[in-house]
Each structure stands twice: as C-alpha cells, then as structure tokens.
Design an enzyme around this catalytic site. Structure first.
Site, mmCIF file in Angstrom:
data_model
loop_
_atom_site.group_PDB
_atom_site.id
_atom_site.type_symbol
_atom_site.label_atom_id
_atom_site.label_comp_id
_atom_site.label_asym_id
_atom_site.label_seq_id
_atom_site.Cartn_x
_atom_site.Cartn_y
_atom_site.Cartn_z
ATOM 1 N N GLU A 117 0.839 -1.196 0.000
ATOM 2 C CA GLU A 117 0.000 0.000 0.000
ATOM 3 C C GLU A 117 0.878 1.252 0.000
ATOM 4 O O GLU A 117 1.953 1.275 0.618
ATOM 5 C CB GLU A 117 -0.930 -0.014 1.214
ATOM 6 N N CYS A 130 3.579 8.748 0.349
ATOM 7 C CA CYS A 130 4.108 7.913 1.432
ATOM 8 C C CYS A 130 4.270 6.507 0.859
ATOM 9 O O CYS A 130 3.281 5.892 0.449
ATOM 10 C CB CYS A 130 3.115 7.930 2.597
ATOM 11 N N CYS A 137 6.665 -6.080 7.744
ATOM 12 C CA CYS A 137 7.824 -5.525 8.464
ATOM 13 C C CYS A 137 8.208 -6.504 9.571
ATOM 14 O O CYS A 137 7.343 -7.076 10.234
ATOM 15 C CB CYS A 137 7.486 -4.163 9.065
ATOM 16 N N CYS A 141 6.649 -3.691 16.009
ATOM 17 C CA CYS A 141 6.247 -2.687 17.003
ATOM 18 C C CYS A 141 4.806 -2.987 17.449
ATOM 19 O O CYS A 141 3.940 -3.302 16.624
ATOM 20 C CB CYS A 141 6.354 -1.280 16.433
ATOM 21 N N CYS A 144 1.602 -1.280 15.731
ATOM 22 C CA CYS A 144 1.609 -1.065 14.275
ATOM 23 C C CYS A 144 1.019 -2.264 13.547
ATOM 24 O O CYS A 144 1.468 -3.399 13.730
ATOM 25 C CB CYS A 144 3.043 -0.826 13.818
ATOM 26 N N GLY A 186 6.977 -1.215 6.179
ATOM 27 C CA GLY A 186 8.362 -1.673 6.208
ATOM 28 C C GLY A 186 9.334 -0.731 6.883
ATOM 29 O O GLY A 186 9.037 0.437 7.128
ATOM 30 N N GLU A 187 10.502 -1.279 7.175
ATOM 31 C CA GLU A 187 11.573 -0.534 7.824
ATOM 32 C C GLU A 187 12.672 -0.279 6.778
ATOM 33 O O GLU A 187 13.384 -1.206 6.377
ATOM 34 C CB GLU A 187 12.108 -1.364 9.019
ATOM 35 N N SER A 218 12.045 7.478 7.494
ATOM 36 C CA SER A 218 11.663 7.239 8.889
ATOM 37 C C SER A 218 12.144 5.854 9.291
ATOM 38 O O SER A 218 11.907 4.875 8.588
ATOM 39 C CB SER A 218 10.142 7.330 9.014
ATOM 40 N N SER A 241 11.870 6.967 14.862
ATOM 41 C CA SER A 241 10.687 6.552 15.629
ATOM 42 C C SER A 241 11.130 6.212 17.040
ATOM 43 O O SER A 241 11.628 5.128 17.304
ATOM 44 C CB SER A 241 10.046 5.334 14.954
ATOM 45 N N LEU A 242 10.937 7.141 17.959
ATOM 46 C CA LEU A 242 11.486 6.994 19.323
ATOM 47 C C LEU A 242 10.459 6.337 20.259
ATOM 48 O O LEU A 242 10.733 5.303 20.857
ATOM 49 C CB LEU A 242 11.893 8.372 19.847
ATOM 50 N N HIS A 243 9.335 6.982 20.418
ATOM 51 C CA HIS A 243 8.156 6.411 21.102
ATOM 52 C C HIS A 243 8.288 6.130 22.592
ATOM 53 O O HIS A 243 7.340 5.580 23.192
ATOM 54 C CB HIS A 243 7.704 5.100 20.447
ATOM 55 N N CYS A 360 -0.711 6.576 9.529
ATOM 56 C CA CYS A 360 0.490 5.879 9.987
ATOM 57 C C CYS A 360 0.130 4.603 10.723
ATOM 58 O O CYS A 360 -0.724 4.610 11.607
ATOM 59 C CB CYS A 360 1.261 6.754 10.967
HETATM 60 N N1 SAH Z 1 9.374 1.531 9.885
HETATM 61 C C1 SAH Z 1 9.564 2.912 9.879
HETATM 62 C C2 SAH Z 1 8.705 3.637 8.865
HETATM 63 C C3 SAH Z 1 7.284 3.140 8.715
HETATM 64 S S1 SAH Z 1 6.235 3.423 10.089
HETATM 65 C C4 SAH Z 1 9.378 3.493 11.260
HETATM 66 O O1 SAH Z 1 8.887 2.784 12.138
HETATM 67 O O2 SAH Z 1 9.764 4.636 11.472
HETATM 68 C C5 SAH Z 1 5.950 5.172 9.958
HETATM 69 C C6 SAH Z 1 5.509 5.833 11.241
HETATM 70 O O3 SAH Z 1 4.199 5.389 11.632
HETATM 71 C C7 SAH Z 1 6.412 5.509 12.421
HETATM 72 O O4 SAH Z 1 6.772 6.636 13.149
HETATM 73 C C8 SAH Z 1 5.532 4.614 13.233
HETATM 74 O O5 SAH Z 1 5.907 4.564 14.565
HETATM 75 C C9 SAH Z 1 4.174 5.204 13.013
HETATM 76 N N2 SAH Z 1 3.093 4.312 13.408
HETATM 77 C C10 SAH Z 1 3.053 2.971 13.327
HETATM 78 N N3 SAH Z 1 1.885 2.500 13.811
HETATM 79 C C11 SAH Z 1 1.160 3.579 14.201
HETATM 80 C C12 SAH Z 1 -0.148 3.745 14.743
HETATM 81 N N4 SAH Z 1 -0.954 2.707 14.962
HETATM 82 N N5 SAH Z 1 -0.552 4.991 15.032
HETATM 83 C C13 SAH Z 1 0.233 6.056 14.782
HETATM 84 N N6 SAH Z 1 1.457 5.960 14.226
HETATM 85 C C14 SAH Z 1 1.930 4.735 13.960
HETATM 86 FE FE1 SF4 Z 2 7.850 -1.748 11.188
HETATM 87 FE FE2 SF4 Z 2 7.764 0.904 11.463
HETATM 88 FE FE3 SF4 Z 2 5.569 -0.629 11.919
HETATM 89 FE FE4 SF4 Z 2 7.613 -0.702 13.627
HETATM 90 S S1 SF4 Z 2 6.313 1.072 13.178
HETATM 91 S S2 SF4 Z 2 6.506 -2.473 12.815
HETATM 92 S S3 SF4 Z 2 9.345 -0.485 12.256
HETATM 93 S S4 SF4 Z 2 6.620 -0.355 9.970
#
Ligand code: SAH
Ligand code: SF4
Length: 383
Positions: A117, A130, A137, A141, A144, A186-187, A218, A241-243, A360
């Site tokens: 997608e 995007c 991936c 996380c 996600c 994906g990462e 990212s 992506s720190l979180h 996201c």
């Molecule tokens: N893998 C990479 C890029 C793809 S994810 C990464 O993790 O950075 C892109 C962004 O979407 C990241 O910052 C991720 O943390 C955020 N994201 C993933 N799941 C989400 C969700 N359910 N709600 C809001 N942001 C989310």
């Molecule tokens: Fe992969 Fe980014 Fe989703 Fe984490 S947030 S599972 S690194 S796509």
C-alpha cells in the site's frame, strides 16, 4: 527466451553476446530498476550512443511510458532490442480508496502477486507520497498493523521507486514538485541497499529529479545502518521513531530496542551530520497511559539535550488488534506544552486518511505469511 538480433551488423552482434550475458532466458532487464550509468552501459552494449539512456529515463519516469516500442525518439533498432529483451516493471494499481480529507490510499500488485500500500497526502503547498519499502515488516512494534504481518519480503529498488511512478501518474503530479516519505509499510534501513538505490533512481534529473531535502526516511533506529546512512552522498531528512523515554518502556513496545538501546540510537543521532538548517525529527506515537505522562514529557525533553531535533507527536491511530488507546486531545496538548516550555520544537501530527485506514501504522495487506515474533527479530537484526 532471448530473441535473435539482426546479425547483419557486427557491432550489434557483439552487443547481443554481451546482452546475453546479462539477460537469462527467463529474466529481462527492468529499465525502471537501472540507474542512468547502468542504462548508458546497456544502450552502448546494444550498439547505440549513450545519450539514449537519458531519453529512456525521461520516457519511463517523466512520461510514464512502459512499452519500449512507444519511446518514439529512440532509434527503431534500439526500440526493437529493448522491446524484446527489456521490460519496464511497474506495480499494478489494484484498488484505490479516497478519504474525506483528500488522502488517497492505493493498493498495488507486484509481479509475484504480493501487494503493498502507498498513500498520497495532498496539502498546500506540498504534495506527499508515502511509500513502502517492504511487504510487511519484521520489527513488530506493538502498536503497528504492518508489524503484525511480519516480514513477507523486501521490495526491490524498482518496486520502491515504482510506487512513486504509479502515484504520480494516478494523481497527475508527474510534472509537479512533491515530497516523498518512506513511512509506508516496512523498515527502510532493514532493506538498506534497495532503499538507497531507489532514492538514486528517483533523483535522476531526467526523471523526477528528487532532491534529498524533499525526501524523509523514517526508521525505528537500526544503529549500524544509521551510521551507514550518515556517509551517503544523497542524505534524506531523517525521522527517528522513538516512542519512549526509558529503555524498558521502549523495549516493551519497539522490540529492536533489545539490540539497539535508546541510548545507542540517541548517540547515533548526535553523530549524524545534520545540516545547520535542519533537524532530526523524533516521532513519538502516544499511547494512552503507556508513554504519555507529564513525567515522560519531562524525560523526553532531557533526552533531546544536545541534539538538533524536533519532536513530532503522533496520537495513536487505533485499529482492531492493536492493544492500546489513543490519548485524549487534552493529554496530548499537556505533553506538547511541557516540551515546548523546555525549548523543544514540537508538533502534533494530523492524522490523514484514518477513515480509509491510510494513516500511519494502518497499512496492512491481508492474506500474508505469518512468522513468529522471535523469527522476525532474528531475521531483522543486521549482524
Ligand atoms: N518503519 C519505519 C517507517 C514506517 S512506520 C518506522 O517505524 O519509522 C511510519 C511511522 O508510523 C512511524 O513513526 C511509526 O511509529 C508510526 N506508526 C506505526 N503505527 C502507528 C499507529 N498505529 N498509530 C500512529 N502511528 C503509527
Ligand atoms: Fe515496522 Fe515501522 Fe511498523 Fe515498527 S512502526 S513495525 S518499524 S513499519
């Protein structure tokens, strides 16, 4: 099968021999996966002048032409050679959803039947695509949906950059400036070489001519790859992506932390050559009652010390199967206020396309292979 060349011309016969070395019976060269240098070599090996490579780049990227026979300013014999022995592999647009806010989500089909997608986010003045770097991936996380798929496979450079070709065509933006964010499925640093090659394909001046400042990568923060990225000539904007604000908290929601700690990632960010006019973006998905307390905000402000960064708060986009809640707007603004009071540049991300699951972390393709979290992690970690 490799069709025969016109053997009456020696130069072209020699070219055929060379060409046969590079094209197996079942594989044709993908013109959309070749850098300008490679296309020049290819065109030359076919007995033609190198400058035709630039014309090919223009046809493929700027004009969206996928049939070499239709590249009308190429010599007829070159078109014939390319038409029989090369392809322009292009993801197929399978489905499209349009959000009330103008965001459009595209499901694209790949040559092996897999699906990905990609999302178009209209805004003024910038339009953004995007795009995905993997099917699924491996990072897993906890919040996600893409992570729930596990890694199905890496995308090739042509498939990564090809998404931009398809979306630019579908949105009528081939000639307009746009931004690219590698924030789809994906990462990107787990698929490092293909991602960097895709950026080189997108940067070709005869094609989209993307400049590094229009591209944002990212990443979850794979430290060795961050150091590699720091030495790249084409240096996209970096988003981390720190979180989380403690090691334990991050390890619980971002599994790669067990290999690369929060401290390691922040050190890599301190080493990262951020231009004087630029900042690293720190993405922070806010999970109600998990990482969104005032104490977290104060710790986050301290972590930002000595880093040219800005924080982008992303209130969770909820989905079935995601075991967290989105915090209230009041909680988000208290958190943002604490950061701002401490001099941290902070913004709250508008969620775009939530009604069509394009926001996201909401990108997922059903019917994928499943892997166990342990399998995913061991595959994911660069050695
Ligand atoms: N893998 C990479 C890029 C793809 S994810 C990464 O993790 O950075 C892109 C962004 O979407 C990241 O910052 C991720 O943390 C955020 N994201 C993933 N799941 C989400 C969700 N359910 N709600 C809001 N942001 C989310
Ligand atoms: Fe992969 Fe980014 Fe989703 Fe984490 S947030 S599972 S690194 S796509």
């Amino acid at each position: 099968m490799v069709p025969a060349f016109d053997g009456s011309r020696n130069r072209r016969t020699r070219a055929l021999l060379h060409w046969k070395d590079t094209v197996t019976a079942s594989t044709r060269v993908d013109l959309a996966d070749q850098t300008l240098d490679e296309l020049e070599t290819l065109v030359e090996s076919l007995g033609h002048r190198r400058f035709h490579a630039r014309q090919i780049v223009q046809w493929v990227w700027k004009r969206g032409v996928t049939d070499p026979f239709a590249m009308s300013d190429l010599p007829q014999t070159l078109r014939e050679s390319l038409g029989t022995q090369a392809v322009v592999a292009t993801p197929v647009l399978l489905r499209e959803w349009q959000s009330d806010d103008g965001t459009r989500k595209f499901m694209l089909g790949l040559a092996d039947g897999r699906q990905i997608e990609s999302v178009y986010i209209p805004d003024t003045p910038a339009q953004t695509f995007c795009i995905s770097t993997q099917v699924g991936c491996a990072m897993g996380c906890a919040f996600c949906l893409t992570g729930k798929m596990g890694l199905v496979r890496h995308l090739s450079a042509g498939e990564i950059a090809g998404q931009v070709r398809v979306l630019a065509g579908a949105t009528g933006l081939r000639e307009a400036p746009f931004n690219i964010v590698l924030m789809g499925m994906g990462e990107p640093l787990h698929n490092y070489d293909a991602t960097m090659r895709a950026l080189r394909l997108l940067a070709a001046p005869q094609g989209f001519g993307m400049t590094a400042r229009r591209v944002t990568l990212s990443t979850v923060g794979l430290v060795p790859m961050l150091d590699r990225l720091a030495a790249e000539p084409f240096m996209p904007n970096l988003a981390i992506s720190l979180h989380a604000t403690t090691e334990a908290q991050r390890a619980a929601i971002v599994p790669p932390t067990k290999k690369y700690s929060l401290a390691d990632i922040l050190d890599a960010c301190r080493r990262f050559p951020v231009g004087r006019r630029n900042r690293i973006t720190f993405e922070y998905v806010m999970l109600d009652g998990v990482n969104d307390s005032p104490e977290d905000a104060r710790r986050l402000a301290r972590l930002m010390d000595g880093i040219r960064g800005k924080v982008n708060l992303i209130p969770l986009n909820e989905a079935a199967g995601i075991p967290f809640d989105r915090p209230s707007d009041a909680r988000v603004s208290t958190f943002a206020g604490i950061l701002a009071d401490r001099g941290v540049v902070v913004s709250v991300r508008k969620s775009r396309g939530r009604d069509i699951r394009a926001a996201c972390g909401q990108l997922i393709v059903e019917g994928h292979e499943r892997r166990s979290p342990a399998q995913r992690l061991s595959e994911a970690m660069p050695s």
